[in-house]
Design a protein around this motif. Structure first.
Motif, short mmCIF file in Angstrom:
data_model
loop_
_atom_site.label_atom_id
_atom_site.label_comp_id
_atom_site.label_asym_id
_atom_site.label_seq_id
_atom_site.Cartn_x
_atom_site.Cartn_y
_atom_site.Cartn_z
N LEU A 18 0.66 -1.39 0.07
CA LEU A 18 -0.10 -0.11 -0.08
C LEU A 18 0.81 1.08 0.17
N LEU A 20 0.24 5.52 0.20
CA LEU A 20 -0.83 6.31 0.29
C LEU A 20 -0.29 7.65 -0.28
N ALA A 212 -8.99 3.27 3.72
CA ALA A 212 -7.64 2.92 4.34
C ALA A 212 -7.47 2.89 5.86
N ARG A 227 -7.40 1.89 0.01
CA ARG A 227 -6.24 0.98 -0.37
C ARG A 227 -6.97 -0.07 -1.24
N GLY A 238 -4.00 2.33 -4.50
CA GLY A 238 -5.29 2.69 -3.92
C GLY A 238 -6.01 3.85 -4.73
#
Length: 525
Positions: A18, A20, A212, A227, A238
């Motif tokens: 993941l 972000l 998330a 995500r 994501g």
């Protein structure tokens, strides 16, 4: 959890963890492309797609509406239904259900769930969860706009842990299409009734993306971060949902390279710019003609009205050509749509319109036609153009404007005459447009036109398992209804949008959503 992409793809070496931070795999220095000059780039994995959207009022899929369009987009990202619809193949495809089948009379359906499907929380998606999810939508008092699509369901049963059985009160061969509506995404039994605030703000999803870990859903201010769901077959790490109060601000974010995609507001229709796309949308605009009104009961008068109106000029001058002209009520691209259902009957011919009016009212006394519409800017302009065209052939006309919410209440009380109407099908079949308008028990039977031959043809189509044969029957229904001129058809909407150079394979469907697992971000835009 998550559904398969439309096509199998080889994933590149970008980290599947993941990320972000916006564009973690797509931005920065980037690796040199291995593609020969002029070759189509290969999809790569990684990165976060930034969507600039209007603020959705809900995250519960059962409350998702086509306006604002962001609600259906978010529902499609966070939830999967039993089935999905593939625009490219024009057919229903598996989602949470890997296969299904119906009884010979199309009144009993079984859906076998895909092994290993889970909610974002990790809880297994079982037949019992599916039953609870559908039951909450059909429950008495449900506020879900998707509830009418499930009206024929009499019982949903969890026959086995992975087998859902759905019983209907009448044949419905299009049930798999019905269940592909993003608003019918499967939620856990713990979600509670439709409208439960806690779930609506931060839901436990079943789709390719989940909230998330540190995201508060609609409790946040200006962004919702998603995500990739565990086990989901997606190329993106994501999605960042950038929340805007106005579409103009969302579009500006794309132009300023702060977002990758947004819709375009109505006042920018027709503009040409880099990254702009106008995709067909499964929504129609037309004016209904109330056949129950004494002044509009004669089909010849209704034909005079439709022949008097220069519909192509209206679309060009009011909508700047952004609507596609259409001579029917089913959008182009929807299975079962007739090619030209109204044909010559709807052709612009003011001389023929004058002759019809003179033959019907040789001594004068032509009734004044009320043009009922809401107070939107475009609708006022359309009503004024229609008034001018009708009066030019000797039909007195009077536009009557109402505020939007009171107009919605007004339509259907049987006092409307010629009135602004439109439709967005709840699922990708001509039946979703024809039955509400023309079936005796139709939810939107505001035109007052029901015919035994139409009823019989609709019933036969719903009983026909073969898709091609069903499409032919539905196309016949559209032609039959348009012979009676129940509407003045105007056009099919498009979905105008903007996207960045790095966004690849984001193709809007007829419903205004997109296949998110297939989208990827180019490292070298």
């Amino acid at each position: 959890m998550g559904r398969s992409s439309r096509t199998a793809r080889l994933l590149a070496a970008c980290s599947a963890a993941l990320v972000l931070v916006v564009g973690a795999c797509a931005d920065g220095d980037g690796a040199a492309s291995d593609q020969p000059d002029g070759a189509e780039p290969s999809p790569v994995s990684g990165g976060v797609l930034r969507l600039a959207i209007e603020r959705p009022e809900h995250l519960d899929p059962a409350l998702a509406r086509s306006v604002p369009q962001s609600e259906l987009i978010v529902a499609d990202l966070l939830f999967d239904g039993l089935t999905a619809y593939d625009d490219q193949r024009a057919e229903v495809v598996p989602a949470l259900a890997e296969r299904w089948g119906a009884s010979a009379d199309q009144r009993r359906w079984r859906f076998r769930l895909r092994e290993g499907a889970t909610f974002a929380s990790g809880k297994e998606i079982t037949a019992a969860e599916v039953k609870a999810s559908l039951d909450r939508i059909t429950a008495e008092g449900s506020a879900s706009p998707a509830a009418p699509g499930l009206a024929r369901i009499t019982k949903v049963s969890a026959t086995q842990a992975d087998l859902v059985t759905i019983a209907l009160d009448a044949p419905l061969a299009t049930l798999p299409e019905v269940l592909s509506n993003p608003a019918l995404g499967i939620v856990p039994a713990s979600a509670g009734p439709v409208g439960t605030k806690r779930f609506d703000l931060a839901p436990d999803g079943s789709g390719p993306f989940v909230l998330a870990d540190d995201d508060n859903g609609l409790r946040g201010d200006d962004a919702i971060r998603l995500r990739r769901a565990r086990g989901a077959d997606t190329l993106l790490d994501g999605v960042e949902l950038q929340i805007h109060e106005e579409l103009a601000d969302a579009a500006a974010a794309v132009r300023q390279s702060e977002a990758d995609w947004s819709l375009v507001p109505d006042d920018e229709l027709g503009a040409e710019e880099k990254g702009r796309s106008d995709d067909p949308f499964a929504a129609m605009l037309f004016y209904g003609l109330n056949a129950n009104h004494p002044d509009l009961g004669d089909v010849r008068f209704r034909q005079a009205i439709v022949r008097a109106i220069d519909r192509e000029s209206i679309l060009e001058e009011v909508y700047d050509g952004t609507l596609v002209p259409r001579n029917g009520v089913v959008p182009i691209g929807v299975p079962g749509a007739a090619e030209d259902p109204c044909g010559e009957r709807c052709a612009f011919d003011p001389e023929r319109a004058r002759a019809l009016v003179k033959a019907l009212y040789p001594s004068g006394g032509v009734p004044t036609v009320a043009i009922d519409h809401d107070d939107g800017r475009h609708q006022q302009q359309v009503a004024e153009a229609i008034e001018s065209d009708l009066e030019a052939v000797g039909i007195p006309a009077e536009p009557r404007s109402r505020p939007f919410l009171s107009y919605i209440d007004f339509v259907g009380d049987d006092s409307q005459e010629m009135f602004r109407l439109g439709s967005t099908g709840a699922y990708p079949s001509a039946d979703a447009y024809l039955s509400p308008l023309f079936a005796a028990a139709g939810a939107d039977d505001a035109v007052g036109l029901t015919q035994p031959n139409v009823e019989a043809a609709l019933a036969e189509a719903r009983s026909t398992p073969d898709p091609e044969q069903r499409f032919r029957l539905l196309a016949r229904v559209e032609r039959l209804t348009m012979r009676e001129i129940p509407v003045v058809p105007l056009g099919q909407f498009r979905t105008p949008s903007l996207q960045s150079d790095r966004t690849q394979d984001l193709e809007l469907s007829l419903t205004g959503t997109f296949d998110a697992p297939a989208v990827w971000l180019s490292p070298n835009p």
